[in-house]
Design an enzyme around this catalytic site. Structure first.
Site, PDB file in Angstrom:
ATOM      1  N   ASP A 122      -4.112   0.418   0.524  1.00  0.00           N
ATOM      2  CA  ASP A 122      -2.606  -0.280   0.184  1.00  0.00           C
ATOM      3  C   ASP A 122      -4.031  -1.620  -0.857  1.00  0.00           C
ATOM      4  OD1 ASP A 122      -0.699  -1.642  -0.778  1.00  0.00           O
ATOM      5  OD2 ASP A 122       0.215  -0.886   1.213  1.00  0.00           O
ATOM      6  N   HIS A 123      -3.502  -1.457  -1.425  1.00  0.00           N
ATOM      7  CA  HIS A 123      -4.020  -2.334  -2.723  1.00  0.00           C
ATOM      8  C   HIS A 123      -4.176  -3.400  -2.769  1.00  0.00           C
ATOM      9  CE1 HIS A 123      -1.412  -0.691  -5.866  1.00  0.00           C
ATOM     10  NE2 HIS A 123      -2.262  -2.003  -6.422  1.00  0.00           N
ATOM     11  N   HIS A 149       3.197  -0.577   0.131  1.00  0.00           N
ATOM     12  CA  HIS A 149       2.909  -2.465  -0.334  1.00  0.00           C
ATOM     13  C   HIS A 149       3.881  -3.301  -0.177  1.00  0.00           C
ATOM     14  CE1 HIS A 149       0.243   0.202  -2.610  1.00  0.00           C
ATOM     15  NE2 HIS A 149       0.843   0.487  -3.573  1.00  0.00           N
TER      16      HIS A 149
HETATM   17  C1  BG6 Z   1       1.219   2.517  -6.941  1.00  0.00           C
HETATM   18  C2  BG6 Z   1       2.646   2.883  -6.903  1.00  0.00           C
HETATM   19  O1  BG6 Z   1       0.512   2.298  -5.856  1.00  0.00           O
HETATM   20  O2  BG6 Z   1       1.013   0.608  -7.078  1.00  0.00           O
HETATM   21  C3  BG6 Z   1       2.348   2.641  -8.578  1.00  0.00           C
HETATM   22  O3  BG6 Z   1       1.520   5.070  -6.896  1.00  0.00           O
HETATM   23  C4  BG6 Z   1       2.362   1.506  -8.653  1.00  0.00           C
HETATM   24  O4  BG6 Z   1       3.581   4.038  -8.464  1.00  0.00           O
HETATM   25  C5  BG6 Z   1       1.317   1.292  -8.214  1.00  0.00           C
HETATM   26  O5  BG6 Z   1       3.178   1.575 -10.307  1.00  0.00           O
HETATM   27  C6  BG6 Z   1       1.631  -0.254  -8.967  1.00  0.00           C
HETATM   28  O6  BG6 Z   1       0.608  -1.265  -8.585  1.00  0.00           O
HETATM   29  P1  BG6 Z   1      -0.120  -2.667  -9.496  1.00  0.00           P
HETATM   30  O7  BG6 Z   1      -1.308  -3.077  -8.783  1.00  0.00           O
HETATM   31  O8  BG6 Z   1       0.128  -2.207 -10.563  1.00  0.00           O
HETATM   32  O9  BG6 Z   1       1.801  -3.468  -9.036  1.00  0.00           O
END
Ligand code: BG6
Length: 491
Positions: free
Chosen positions: A181-182, A244
């Site tokens: 989960d980045h 997230h």
């Molecule tokens: C991803 C989603 O996991 O996270 C995307 O699939 C989203 O829809 C993205 O735009 C958002 O990540 P960040 O790091 O740009 O906030």
């Protein structure tokens, strides 16, 4: 500590994730000397491509998306010498035989069995196919050294997530599985742990006695763009809230873990998820707002309605925005509402966590007192600020709210690593702290299931619309009543 040689395999090497995130992250780790001396990146995908052209495409990815800017030619040459492309069908055994031979060759050169990382940057339908092949072809057998990295979506509901967990558990040990989960790798998100548990000013106040409510908002400026096909099967609840936002909630709401170790931290987070009060169907329609963007303008850019996006049904009821109110049944949080919100095609990108403290019980001043508020801004602003009352200089006792600010820009000279850098390095080092354990993913699905079920039963009920470029539908603000009039906004 001497690092083990690393054989890194990326399935889905021609995809966007590889180009935008994985290769730029690996490149930055390389130029900052975080990769082991011996490493090789095996890029696997269906298409037949010329290797030089493939690498050139990766280079443009680095140039466009890496935080360190354009790659230096000499460094890129060094780095890209470690990359090779392997054309292969994920469903054919030849692919794995060839990959195995390559990895074993590399390990022979290094004279020792190193770590193997298998990164699944693929559509969900390939996860089991690839995992099965890695297992039967004995590519991922060593419980200490061999690791799988699985991207979201991890399942599409509780059932499919459970099945996938069971499938993987039959073939690998939980320690080998890194569910990514980045958001957990973001520098500002990791800092919340430090902020809460390395300082003792806030923690004693971090509970129902002093906190009025908490807002967690991840607003995105981007639309679904080219991802309409995927998004139609997902929606904002599955795409953002299930993972997230619930992970952010866990970090904000968890008790202090016994130690800074993967299992203790993941236990503490899982406890939060398991303590969230489940919704009944009527509660879903009372506490959850879903909405979809219509045409509008974001900045100067004209945006089409979600229903007009490529690969999206003109009658689609898929939500691109969710706001909800939830409660956590623990002694710490009993009665404190948590408001979560996320949406696409909004005014601007802004991810913030707002901890709204209660009013001071001391009513000795004539002015209206604005209660203290702590704002943790995750992106694009990187800051933490505390709002407090202060006396305006002058001969009267007049008060106004002012801010105490911490910004990364002023406090540090270091540039911030990308989430994927932190996470990929953790995988190589065998540290699962920032990854989701099987039970955690399932607990998160359990939280959203009543909402998914209610929406499935009543597909268009109370679906709201909001103009692209706005902050979302009015219903989302109404949800906050009586705790706040509006969602908090940075200027
Ligand atoms: C991803 C989603 O996991 O996270 C995307 O699939 C989203 O829809 C993205 O735009 C958002 O990540 P960040 O790091 O740009 O906030």
């Amino acid at each position: 500590k001497k690092a083990f040689p690393a054989a890194i395999t990326i399935f889905g090497a021609r995809g966007d994730l590889t180009r935008r995130k994985l290769i730029p992250a690996l490149y930055n780790l390389f130029i900052e000397n975080h990769l082991p001396a011996l490493f090789e990146i095996f890029c696997v995908d269906f298409q037949t491509v010329d290797e030089a052209a493939f690498k050139n495409d990766l280079l443009t990815g680095v140039n466009d998306f890496s935080r360190s800017g354009k790659a230096e030619p000499a460094k890129w040459a060094d780095f890209s010498a470690h990359i090779s492309y392997l054309q292969g069908d994920f469903t054919k055994k030849e692919t794995y035989l060839e990959l195995k031979a390559k990895i074993e060759d590399f390990e022979k050169d290094g004279k020792q069995r190193g770590n193997r990382m298998f990164y699944f940057a693929v559509a969900p339908r390939f996860i089991e196919v690839i995992a099965e092949a890695l297992y039967t072809r004995k590519l991922c057998v060593n419980k200490t050294h061999d690791r799988l990295v699985v991207e979201k979506p991890f399942g599409t509901d509780l059932d499919t997530a459970r099945k996938l967990n069971r499938f993987l558990a039959k073939r690998f040990s939980e320690k080998q599985i890194y569910r990514i989960d980045h958001y957990l790798g973001k520098e500002t998100v990791q800092n919340i742990m430090a902020f809460r548990f390395a300082n003792y000013v806030f923690e004693p106040l971090w509970n129902k006695s002093y906190i009025d409510h908490i807002q967690i908002s991840v607003a995105e400026e981007v639309s679904v763009g080219k991802r309409g096909g995927y998004y139609e099967t997902s929606g904002a609840l599955r795409d953002m809230i299930q993972n997230h936002l619930l992970q952010l909630l866990c970090i904000v709401a968890m008790d202090c873990p016994g130690e800074y170790k993967a299992e203790a931290i993941r236990d503490a987070k899982t406890k939060v998820l398991k303590s969230i009060q489940p919704f009944t169907t009527p509660q879903v329609f009372k506490n959850v707002v879903r909405a979809q963007y219509t045409a509008g303008e974001v900045g100067d850019e004209a945006r089409v309605a979600y229903r007009q996006e490529a690969q999206v049904s003109p009658e689609s009821n898929t939500e691109t925005f969710v706001a909800l109110r939830m409660a956590i049944d623990t002694p710490r949080w009993d009665g404190v509402p948590f408001f979560l919100r996320t949406g696409k095609s909004m005014t601007r990108q802004s991810s913030v966590i707002v901890v709204q403290f209660k009013e001071s019980p001391h009513k000795i001043f004539k002015d209206d007192i604005v209660p203290n508020r702590l704002i943790i801004s995750i992106q694009p602003e990187l800051e933490i600020s505390l709002l407090f009352e202060s006396k305006v200089p002058g001969l009267q006792m007049k008060l106004v709210p002012v801010e105490m600010d911490f910004t990364y820009q002023e406090a540090y000279t270091e540039s911030l690593p990308e989430a994927y850098e932190a996470l990929l390095l953790d995988v190589l080092q065998g540290d699962a702290t920032l990854f989701m354990r099987a039970d955690q993913v399932e607990a998160a699905w359990k939280v959203v299931m009543p909402i998914l079920d209610a929406w499935k039963k009543y597909p268009a009920k109370q679906l709201q619309f909001y103009e692209s470029g706005s902050w979302g539908p009015a219903a989302a603000s109404n949800l906050l009543k009586p705790y706040a009039k509006e969602w908090f906004r940075l200027p």
